[in-house]
Design a protein around this motif. Structure first.
Motif, short mmCIF file in Angstrom:
data_model
loop_
_atom_site.label_atom_id
_atom_site.label_comp_id
_atom_site.label_asym_id
_atom_site.label_seq_id
_atom_site.Cartn_x
_atom_site.Cartn_y
_atom_site.Cartn_z
N VAL A 203 48.15 -9.10 -12.64
CA VAL A 203 47.67 -8.31 -11.51
C VAL A 203 46.84 -9.24 -10.63
N ASN A 204 47.32 -9.44 -9.42
CA ASN A 204 46.67 -10.36 -8.49
C ASN A 204 46.48 -11.75 -9.11
N GLY A 205 47.48 -12.17 -9.87
CA GLY A 205 47.49 -13.49 -10.49
C GLY A 205 46.80 -13.57 -11.83
N GLU A 206 46.08 -12.55 -12.24
CA GLU A 206 45.36 -12.54 -13.51
C GLU A 206 46.25 -12.00 -14.62
N GLY A 260 46.86 -2.77 -2.15
CA GLY A 260 46.51 -4.17 -1.96
C GLY A 260 46.76 -5.01 -3.20
N ASP A 261 46.79 -4.39 -4.38
CA ASP A 261 47.10 -5.12 -5.61
C ASP A 261 48.56 -5.56 -5.61
N ILE A 262 48.82 -6.69 -6.27
CA ILE A 262 50.18 -7.17 -6.51
C ILE A 262 50.36 -7.30 -8.02
N LEU A 273 59.52 -9.48 -11.78
CA LEU A 273 59.55 -8.24 -11.01
C LEU A 273 58.19 -8.10 -10.32
N ARG A 274 58.22 -8.01 -9.00
CA ARG A 274 56.97 -8.01 -8.23
C ARG A 274 56.89 -6.75 -7.36
N ASN A 275 55.71 -6.10 -7.37
CA ASN A 275 55.50 -4.90 -6.56
C ASN A 275 54.07 -4.84 -6.08
N GLY A 276 53.87 -4.39 -4.86
CA GLY A 276 52.56 -4.03 -4.38
C GLY A 276 52.25 -2.58 -4.72
N ILE A 277 51.14 -2.09 -4.19
CA ILE A 277 50.71 -0.71 -4.43
C ILE A 277 50.42 -0.07 -3.06
#
Length: 282
Positions: A203-206, A260-262, A273-277
């Motif tokens: 989540v946001n790279g973490e 804003g989270d990725i 698999l990538r998604n925003g919110i």
């Protein structure tokens, strides 16, 4: 081989994703990827001359309209311990189902509904059934896999607690989860790979979740065997195999997803698999 379903303009199609990120249309072979699996065409694909850049298309869930989306709950041993309820490991898998419209595709936002502020992530490896059947032996189970894909099995945590012994409500809000970005065909894997695959959620790279299928209480072969006892598994059916520990609900305080989270779910040998919110527009 990577196979994807996609939209280009107003047209939905499916095809091969090449190493140089081109999309080769295979819709002349069969109208959908699911139909190609049903017709046993995956080893005999001849794409048309139509070629698009991956950036030109919108990726859909690889199987946009499966008959069944079957989900396995609490399948990693350390996830069972995460519940801190002193329970023993389960003798059989926990099973629930999702609807197709509860899932969106790669790079599309997960939708947070106005009814809940507790949208959570769950990264999972997904089996796509090739050859269907009933009462499939564990020794034969791998022969029934058409390929693998990835799910963010997005969950509204307060809604999974609305009733006793029931998680359906919190698992089926429209576009609360995602599936994709493509399906990698089963010929790219072997039993040793299936039994030691790594899934990672960021989540946001973490890094929030990371585990290997070697730690599953119910491995892929057993899941197929068990489910086929009561389901008639069919080509294109989707089986999400469970998520590792580290979901947002397990932090103190909880760390739910917000606009804003990725979120990225990565499975070695399959992809990311990538998604925003986004909040639901009503």
């Amino acid at each position: 081989m990577r196979l994807a379903s996609y939209r280009h303009g107003q047209r939905e199609a499916w095809g091969i994703i090449t190493e140089d990120e081109k999309v080769l249309d295979c819709s002349a072979v069969a109208p959908t990827l699911k139909a190609a699996i049903e017709q046993n065409q995956l080893s005999n694909l001849t794409p048309s001359s139509t070629e698009l850049a991956l950036s030109e298309v919108t990726l859909l869930p690889p199987i946009p309209h499966p008959e069944k989306i079957i989900c396995i709950g609490v399948n990693y041993a350390n996830r069972n311990a995460e519940y801190r309820d002193n329970s023993n490991e389960a003798a059989y898998p926990s099973v629930f189902m999702r609807t197709p419209d509860s899932l969106t595709g790669h790079n599309n936002p997960l939708i947070r509904p106005p009814e809940s502020q507790q949208l959570d992530y769950e990264g999972e490896i997904v089996l796509v059934i090739g050859q269907g059947g009933r009462r499939i032996r564990q020794a034969d189970a791998y022969q029934h896999i058409a390929g693998l894909t990835i799910m963010n099995e997005g969950t509204l945590r307060d809604w999974v607690r609305h009733a006793k012994f029931n998680v359906t409500q919190g698992k089926n809000f429209v576009h609360s989860g995602s599936l994709g970005p493509w399906m990698v065909t089963a010929d790219q894997f072997n039993p040793q790979v299936y039994e030691n695959m790594t899934v990672t959620t960021r989540v946001n790279g973490e890094v929030r979740q990371q585990d290997t299928t070697a730690n599953m209480m119910f491995p892929f072969a057993y899941i197929i065997h068990y489910l086929s006892t009561f389901y008639l598994l069919k080509p294109g059916d989707i089986i999400a195999t469970g998520t590792p520990n580290g979901a947002g609900a397990r932090f103190n305080p909880p760390r739910y997803l917000v606009p804003g989270d990725i979120v990225e779910v990565e499975v070695a040998g399959v992809g990311i698999l990538r998604n925003g919110i986004a909040d639901e527009s009503i």
